[in-house]
Design a protein around this motif. Structure first.
Motif, PDB file in Angstrom:
ATOM      1  N   ILE A 119       8.573   0.878   5.624  1.00  0.00           N
ATOM      2  CA  ILE A 119      10.119   0.961   5.355  1.00  0.00           C
ATOM      3  C   ILE A 119      10.735   1.419   6.487  1.00  0.00           C
ATOM      4  N   ALA A 120      11.758   0.868   7.207  1.00  0.00           N
ATOM      5  CA  ALA A 120      12.111   1.152   8.464  1.00  0.00           C
ATOM      6  C   ALA A 120      13.631   0.816   8.249  1.00  0.00           C
ATOM      7  N   PRO A 121      14.585   1.792   8.306  1.00  0.00           N
ATOM      8  CA  PRO A 121      15.972   1.556   8.244  1.00  0.00           C
ATOM      9  C   PRO A 121      16.725   1.602   9.591  1.00  0.00           C
ATOM     10  N   ASP A 122      17.611   0.872   9.860  1.00  0.00           N
ATOM     11  CA  ASP A 122      18.425   1.084  10.859  1.00  0.00           C
ATOM     12  C   ASP A 122      19.352   2.234  10.943  1.00  0.00           C
ATOM     13  N   VAL A 123      19.010   3.332  11.323  1.00  0.00           N
ATOM     14  CA  VAL A 123      19.869   4.687  10.985  1.00  0.00           C
ATOM     15  C   VAL A 123      21.585   4.177  11.109  1.00  0.00           C
ATOM     16  N   ARG A 124      22.174   4.996  10.265  1.00  0.00           N
ATOM     17  CA  ARG A 124      23.657   4.681  10.215  1.00  0.00           C
ATOM     18  C   ARG A 124      24.062   4.999  11.743  1.00  0.00           C
ATOM     19  N   GLY A 125      25.102   4.194  12.236  1.00  0.00           N
ATOM     20  CA  GLY A 125      25.431   4.135  13.439  1.00  0.00           C
ATOM     21  C   GLY A 125      24.841   3.075  14.511  1.00  0.00           C
ATOM     22  N   HIS A 126      23.679   2.484  13.806  1.00  0.00           N
ATOM     23  CA  HIS A 126      22.733   1.702  14.976  1.00  0.00           C
ATOM     24  C   HIS A 126      22.300   0.392  14.082  1.00  0.00           C
ATOM     25  N   GLY A 127      21.998  -0.424  14.801  1.00  0.00           N
ATOM     26  CA  GLY A 127      21.628  -1.827  14.534  1.00  0.00           C
ATOM     27  C   GLY A 127      22.433  -2.645  13.677  1.00  0.00           C
ATOM     28  N   LEU A 128      21.988  -2.999  12.583  1.00  0.00           N
ATOM     29  CA  LEU A 128      22.770  -3.608  11.381  1.00  0.00           C
ATOM     30  C   LEU A 128      23.579  -2.839  10.421  1.00  0.00           C
ATOM     31  N   SER A 129      23.430  -1.316  10.449  1.00  0.00           N
ATOM     32  CA  SER A 129      23.983  -0.688   9.449  1.00  0.00           C
ATOM     33  C   SER A 129      25.390  -0.166   9.745  1.00  0.00           C
ATOM     34  N   GLY A 167       0.808  -1.217  -0.204  1.00  0.00           N
ATOM     35  CA  GLY A 167       0.096   0.116  -0.017  1.00  0.00           C
ATOM     36  C   GLY A 167       0.966   1.211   0.094  1.00  0.00           C
ATOM     37  N   ALA A 168       0.272   2.272   0.594  1.00  0.00           N
ATOM     38  CA  ALA A 168       1.015   3.598   0.664  1.00  0.00           C
ATOM     39  C   ALA A 168       2.077   3.347   1.507  1.00  0.00           C
ATOM     40  N   ALA A 169       3.364   3.783   1.033  1.00  0.00           N
ATOM     41  CA  ALA A 169       4.570   3.727   2.000  1.00  0.00           C
ATOM     42  C   ALA A 169       4.478   4.673   2.924  1.00  0.00           C
ATOM     43  N   VAL A 170       4.964   4.172   4.307  1.00  0.00           N
ATOM     44  CA  VAL A 170       5.389   4.956   5.432  1.00  0.00           C
ATOM     45  C   VAL A 170       6.690   4.702   5.885  1.00  0.00           C
ATOM     46  N   VAL A 171       7.604   5.729   5.976  1.00  0.00           N
ATOM     47  CA  VAL A 171       9.139   5.539   6.308  1.00  0.00           C
ATOM     48  C   VAL A 171       9.039   5.527   7.845  1.00  0.00           C
ATOM     49  N   LEU A 172       9.576   4.847   8.727  1.00  0.00           N
ATOM     50  CA  LEU A 172       9.927   4.960  10.156  1.00  0.00           C
ATOM     51  C   LEU A 172      11.158   5.093  10.599  1.00  0.00           C
ATOM     52  N   VAL A 173      11.560   6.244  11.304  1.00  0.00           N
ATOM     53  CA  VAL A 173      12.929   6.487  11.520  1.00  0.00           C
ATOM     54  C   VAL A 173      13.039   6.422  13.085  1.00  0.00           C
ATOM     55  N   HIS A 174      13.865   5.623  13.640  1.00  0.00           N
ATOM     56  CA  HIS A 174      13.946   5.516  15.152  1.00  0.00           C
ATOM     57  C   HIS A 174      14.859   6.269  15.720  1.00  0.00           C
ATOM     58  N   GLY A 175      14.939   6.015  16.953  1.00  0.00           N
ATOM     59  CA  GLY A 175      15.465   7.074  18.181  1.00  0.00           C
ATOM     60  C   GLY A 175      17.204   6.592  18.328  1.00  0.00           C
TER      61      GLY A 175
END
Length: 251
Positions: free
Chosen positions: A52-62, A19-27
């Protein structure tokens, strides 16, 4: 698990639903799994949207660079629009929490043509890290070999939270050290898209959210009674408010 190259930085992301894309950006010092997965957001939103949810650079698996020049809201915001380009998404709905909300504000003022509506959670014009002494103490705490040497209560709390997940402390220190400046009120006043701000009434990690809401024309501010910075994301009221807001923004 999908990754993409964002100008030399490998970014891990989740892509679920349709459906319509929602991008989530974590803390800050969090991950997609912690901020959006364990709190139920991915499951709730993916029933109606492509999430769509990225691991922000410096976090998670990024990737986790150790140079402050690798960070800053402009660089982290560019990761979001590059990810959208990578996936062929021209415009999206956008939601950020805490640091992720600051990244969302950067995108709101610098790339408004890419977003139809924006949700800002756990944020104020003063995000709680404007004090240079606090920032220096937190960065030093992340670089400390022995946590017992940390004197600042604020820095100790940040270190404990960072160590509750598999974080790279030196990468987080570099992010804290990255150049930052307050958002320009004139640019906030020029925003012409629907904006929802949601903050817990007990959130002492940030300042008063009302000045930010007043700077953005038409912004709606919702306070979650009894919730603080850590407990607000899991609140079902938060999800209900956001689903209503996003549904109206799609019309």
């Amino acid at each position: 698990m999908p990754f993409f190259d964002s100008a030399g930085i490998k970014i891990h992301y989740y892509d679920a639903g349709s459906g319509a894309a929602v991008v989530l950006v974590h803390g800050f010092a969090s991950t997609v799994d912690h901020n959006w997965g364990g709190t139920g957001w991915m499951a709730a939103l993916s029933q109606q949207y492509r999430v769509i949810a990225p691991d922000v650079r410096g976090h998670g698996l990024s990737d986790k660079p150790h140079a402050p020049t690798a960070y800053g809201y402009a660089s982290m915001g560019a990761d979001v629009t590059r990810l959208m380009d990578h996936l062929g998404i021209e415009r999206a709905l956008l939601m950020g929490y805490s640091m992720g909300a600051s990244i969302a504000i950067e995108l709101m003022v610098s790339r408004p043509e890419r977003f139809r509506a924006i949700v800002l959670g756990g944020i104020a014009y003063d995000d709680g890290l404007e004090d240079q002494a606090d920032r220096d103490a937190i960065a030093a705490a992340y670089r400390a070999d022995d946590p017992a040497t940390i004197k600042s209560p604020v820095a100790k709390a940040y270190r404990r939270f960072a160590e509750s997940m598999p974080n790279d402390l030196k990468a987080l220190a570099a992010l804290i050290d990255a150049e930052r400046s307050p958002f320009d009120p004139a640019k906030l006043a020029a925003v012409r898209m629907p904006v929802l701000i949601v903050v817990g009434t007990e959130d002492n990690a940030i300042g008063d959210p009302e000045p930010l809401a007043k700077m953005i024309p038409g912004a709606r501010l919702v306070m979650l009674e009894g919730r603080d910075h850590m407990t607000a994301p899991a609140d079902q009221r938060f999800k209900d408010i956001v689903l209503e807001f996003l549904g109206a923004a799609r019309l």
